[in-house]
Design a protein around this motif. Structure first.
Motif, PDB file in Angstrom:
ATOM      1  N   ARG A   1      -2.192 -41.306  14.455  1.00 51.18           N
ATOM      2  CA  ARG A   1      -2.506 -39.960  13.975  1.00 51.18           C
ATOM      3  C   ARG A   1      -2.191 -38.970  15.085  1.00 51.18           C
ATOM      4  O   ARG A   1      -2.243 -39.303  16.255  1.00 51.18           O
ATOM      5  N   ASP A   2      -1.903 -37.759  14.710  1.00 51.04           N
ATOM      6  CA  ASP A   2      -1.584 -36.745  15.711  1.00 51.04           C
ATOM      7  C   ASP A   2      -2.828 -36.336  16.479  1.00 51.04           C
ATOM      8  O   ASP A   2      -3.875 -36.082  15.902  1.00 51.04           O
ATOM      9  N   ILE A   3      -2.697 -36.267  17.789  1.00 46.18           N
ATOM     10  CA  ILE A   3      -3.771 -35.756  18.643  1.00 46.18           C
ATOM     11  C   ILE A   3      -3.613 -34.247  18.790  1.00 46.18           C
ATOM     12  O   ILE A   3      -4.570 -33.501  18.763  1.00 46.18           O
ATOM     13  N   TYR A   4      -2.372 -33.804  18.930  1.00 49.56           N
ATOM     14  CA  TYR A   4      -2.067 -32.399  19.159  1.00 49.56           C
ATOM     15  C   TYR A   4      -1.657 -31.755  17.839  1.00 49.56           C
ATOM     16  O   TYR A   4      -0.832 -32.288  17.109  1.00 49.56           O
ATOM     17  N   THR A   5      -2.238 -30.631  17.531  1.00 46.11           N
ATOM     18  CA  THR A   5      -1.853 -29.908  16.325  1.00 46.11           C
ATOM     19  C   THR A   5      -1.239 -28.573  16.712  1.00 46.11           C
ATOM     20  O   THR A   5      -1.621 -27.958  17.695  1.00 46.11           O
ATOM     21  N   SER A   6      -0.274 -28.150  15.928  1.00 49.64           N
ATOM     22  CA  SER A   6       0.400 -26.885  16.168  1.00 49.64           C
ATOM     23  C   SER A   6       0.460 -26.131  14.851  1.00 49.64           C
ATOM     24  O   SER A   6       1.095 -26.576  13.899  1.00 49.64           O
ATOM     25  N   ASN A   7      -0.201 -24.978  14.810  1.00 53.84           N
ATOM     26  CA  ASN A   7      -0.267 -24.220  13.570  1.00 53.84           C
ATOM     27  C   ASN A   7       1.050 -23.565  13.200  1.00 53.84           C
ATOM     28  O   ASN A   7       1.374 -23.433  12.020  1.00 53.84           O
ATOM     29  N   LEU A   8       1.789 -23.117  14.173  1.00 60.37           N
ATOM     30  CA  LEU A   8       3.030 -22.397  13.907  1.00 60.37           C
ATOM     31  C   LEU A   8       4.264 -23.231  14.202  1.00 60.37           C
ATOM     32  O   LEU A   8       5.310 -22.706  14.561  1.00 60.37           O
ATOM     33  N   PHE A   9       4.174 -24.523  14.039  1.00 59.32           N
ATOM     34  CA  PHE A   9       5.253 -25.442  14.400  1.00 59.32           C
ATOM     35  C   PHE A   9       6.558 -25.077  13.699  1.00 59.32           C
ATOM     36  O   PHE A   9       7.590 -24.905  14.346  1.00 59.32           O
ATOM     37  N   ILE A  10       6.556 -24.940  12.397  1.00 60.28           N
ATOM     38  CA  ILE A  10       7.772 -24.637  11.640  1.00 60.28           C
ATOM     39  C   ILE A  10       8.222 -23.201  11.887  1.00 60.28           C
ATOM     40  O   ILE A  10       9.417 -22.939  12.061  1.00 60.28           O
ATOM     41  N   LEU A  11       7.296 -22.262  11.914  1.00 58.29           N
ATOM     42  CA  LEU A  11       7.663 -20.864  12.120  1.00 58.29           C
ATOM     43  C   LEU A  11       8.276 -20.638  13.495  1.00 58.29           C
ATOM     44  O   LEU A  11       9.246 -19.884  13.628  1.00 58.29           O
ATOM     45  N   ASP A  12       7.740 -21.282  14.517  1.00 58.31           N
ATOM     46  CA  ASP A  12       8.304 -21.123  15.854  1.00 58.31           C
ATOM     47  C   ASP A  12       9.739 -21.627  15.900  1.00 58.31           C
ATOM     48  O   ASP A  12      10.591 -21.028  16.554  1.00 58.31           O
ATOM     49  N   ALA A  13      10.008 -22.715  15.224  1.00 62.05           N
ATOM     50  CA  ALA A  13      11.380 -23.230  15.181  1.00 62.05           C
ATOM     51  C   ALA A  13      12.300 -22.249  14.463  1.00 62.05           C
ATOM     52  O   ALA A  13      13.423 -21.991  14.926  1.00 62.05           O
ATOM     53  N   LEU A  14      11.854 -21.685  13.360  1.00 61.88           N
ATOM     54  CA  LEU A  14      12.676 -20.697  12.647  1.00 61.88           C
ATOM     55  C   LEU A  14      12.911 -19.454  13.496  1.00 61.88           C
ATOM     56  O   LEU A  14      14.029 -18.915  13.528  1.00 61.88           O
ATOM     57  N   PHE A  15      11.879 -18.986  14.189  1.00 66.17           N
ATOM     58  CA  PHE A  15      12.036 -17.815  15.050  1.00 66.17           C
ATOM     59  C   PHE A  15      12.989 -18.109  16.205  1.00 66.17           C
ATOM     60  O   PHE A  15      13.756 -17.240  16.621  1.00 66.17           O
ATOM     61  N   SER A  16      12.965 -19.334  16.728  1.00 69.79           N
ATOM     62  CA  SER A  16      13.882 -19.706  17.800  1.00 69.79           C
ATOM     63  C   SER A  16      15.321 -19.699  17.312  1.00 69.79           C
ATOM     64  O   SER A  16      16.223 -19.222  18.010  1.00 69.79           O
ATOM     65  N   PHE A  17      15.553 -20.214  16.100  1.00 67.64           N
ATOM     66  CA  PHE A  17      16.905 -20.169  15.546  1.00 67.64           C
ATOM     67  C   PHE A  17      17.357 -18.732  15.325  1.00 67.64           C
ATOM     68  O   PHE A  17      18.512 -18.389  15.533  1.00 67.64           O
ATOM     69  N   TYR A  18      16.433 -17.876  14.925  1.00 67.15           N
ATOM     70  CA  TYR A  18      16.752 -16.464  14.759  1.00 67.15           C
ATOM     71  C   TYR A  18      17.154 -15.850  16.098  1.00 67.15           C
ATOM     72  O   TYR A  18      18.126 -15.082  16.168  1.00 67.15           O
ATOM     73  N   LEU A  19      16.434 -16.175  17.168  1.00 66.58           N
ATOM     74  CA  LEU A  19      16.778 -15.654  18.485  1.00 66.58           C
ATOM     75  C   LEU A  19      18.144 -16.133  18.941  1.00 66.58           C
ATOM     76  O   LEU A  19      18.927 -15.355  19.501  1.00 66.58           O
ATOM     77  N   VAL A  20      18.446 -17.394  18.703  1.00 70.14           N
ATOM     78  CA  VAL A  20      19.762 -17.919  19.083  1.00 70.14           C
ATOM     79  C   VAL A  20      20.851 -17.166  18.324  1.00 70.14           C
ATOM     80  O   VAL A  20      21.850 -16.726  18.906  1.00 70.14           O
ATOM     81  N   PHE A  21      20.691 -16.991  17.039  1.00 74.64           N
ATOM     82  CA  PHE A  21      21.682 -16.277  16.231  1.00 74.64           C
ATOM     83  C   PHE A  21      21.781 -14.817  16.671  1.00 74.64           C
ATOM     84  O   PHE A  21      22.879 -14.276  16.816  1.00 74.64           O
ATOM     85  N   PHE A  22      20.658 -14.166  16.903  1.00 76.06           N
ATOM     86  CA  PHE A  22      20.642 -12.756  17.278  1.00 76.06           C
ATOM     87  C   PHE A  22      21.339 -12.532  18.614  1.00 76.06           C
ATOM     88  O   PHE A  22      22.135 -11.606  18.754  1.00 76.06           O
ATOM     89  N   TYR A  23      21.082 -13.354  19.603  1.00 82.42           N
ATOM     90  CA  TYR A  23      21.693 -13.169  20.911  1.00 82.42           C
ATOM     91  C   TYR A  23      23.155 -13.573  20.919  1.00 82.42           C
ATOM     92  O   TYR A  23      23.936 -13.044  21.702  1.00 82.42           O
ATOM     93  N   ARG A  24      23.566 -14.443  20.040  1.00 81.32           N
ATOM     94  CA  ARG A  24      24.998 -14.746  19.919  1.00 81.32           C
ATOM     95  C   ARG A  24      25.734 -13.535  19.378  1.00 81.32           C
ATOM     96  O   ARG A  24      26.844 -13.244  19.803  1.00 81.32           O
ATOM     97  N   ARG A  25      25.134 -12.812  18.448  1.00 82.45           N
ATOM     98  CA  ARG A  25      25.772 -11.618  17.902  1.00 82.45           C
ATOM     99  C   ARG A  25      25.875 -10.521  18.952  1.00 82.45           C
ATOM    100  O   ARG A  25      26.863  -9.790  18.992  1.00 82.45           O
ATOM    101  N   ILE A  26      24.873 -10.380  19.809  1.00 80.06           N
ATOM    102  CA  ILE A  26      24.923  -9.360  20.864  1.00 80.06           C
ATOM    103  C   ILE A  26      26.040  -9.662  21.856  1.00 80.06           C
ATOM    104  O   ILE A  26      26.778  -8.758  22.256  1.00 80.06           O
ATOM    105  N   THR A  27      26.192 -10.909  22.243  1.00 80.21           N
ATOM    106  CA  THR A  27      27.239 -11.256  23.211  1.00 80.21           C
ATOM    107  C   THR A  27      28.627 -11.075  22.603  1.00 80.21           C
ATOM    108  O   THR A  27      29.564 -10.747  23.306  1.00 80.21           O
ATOM    109  N   ARG A  28      28.784 -11.273  21.313  1.00 78.94           N
ATOM    110  CA  ARG A  28      30.088 -11.042  20.658  1.00 78.94           C
ATOM    111  C   ARG A  28      30.432  -9.552  20.654  1.00 78.94           C
ATOM    112  O   ARG A  28      31.581  -9.186  20.822  1.00 78.94           O
TER     113      ARG A  28
END
Length: 106
Positions: free
Chosen positions: A76-103
């Protein structure tokens, strides 16, 4: 969209601190510290700080590693993360956003 996500992070941080203040388990404050780090990094990313985006992504990778890797004897999980999925989505958004700025800058 980024300021709305920043407002959501601040709200979630305040809610986490309030829950920790009313709880009796001292390790709950670690969750508040995680949320504080997420909030600081996201607000810095909103200000287009490179260290904020990189910090948010690295914190998400660390959080994901802990969440998926820490198990007890009964699998069973010892550690719980409430925003596990949302944090991953926000990270992908940051990667996409900063790639557009560098272009655009090139």
């Amino acid at each position: 969209m980024m300021p709305f996500i920043a407002a959501a992070h601040v709200f979630w941080l305040l809610w986490t601190v309030w829950m920790c203040a009313t709880g009796t388990f001292p390790l709950l404050w670690l969750q508040a510290a995680w949320m504080l780090a997420y909030t600081v990094f996201w607000v810095a990313a909103c200000d287009l700080r490179r260290w904020g985006a990189i910090g948010y992504i690295l914190l998400t990778v660390l959080n994901t590693s802990i969440f998926l890797g820490v198990k007890n004897i009964y699998t069973r999980d010892i550690y719980t993360s409430n925003l596990f999925i949302l944090d991953a989505l926000f990270s992908f958004y940051l990667v996409f956003f900063y790639r557009r700025i560098t272009r655009k800058a090139a």
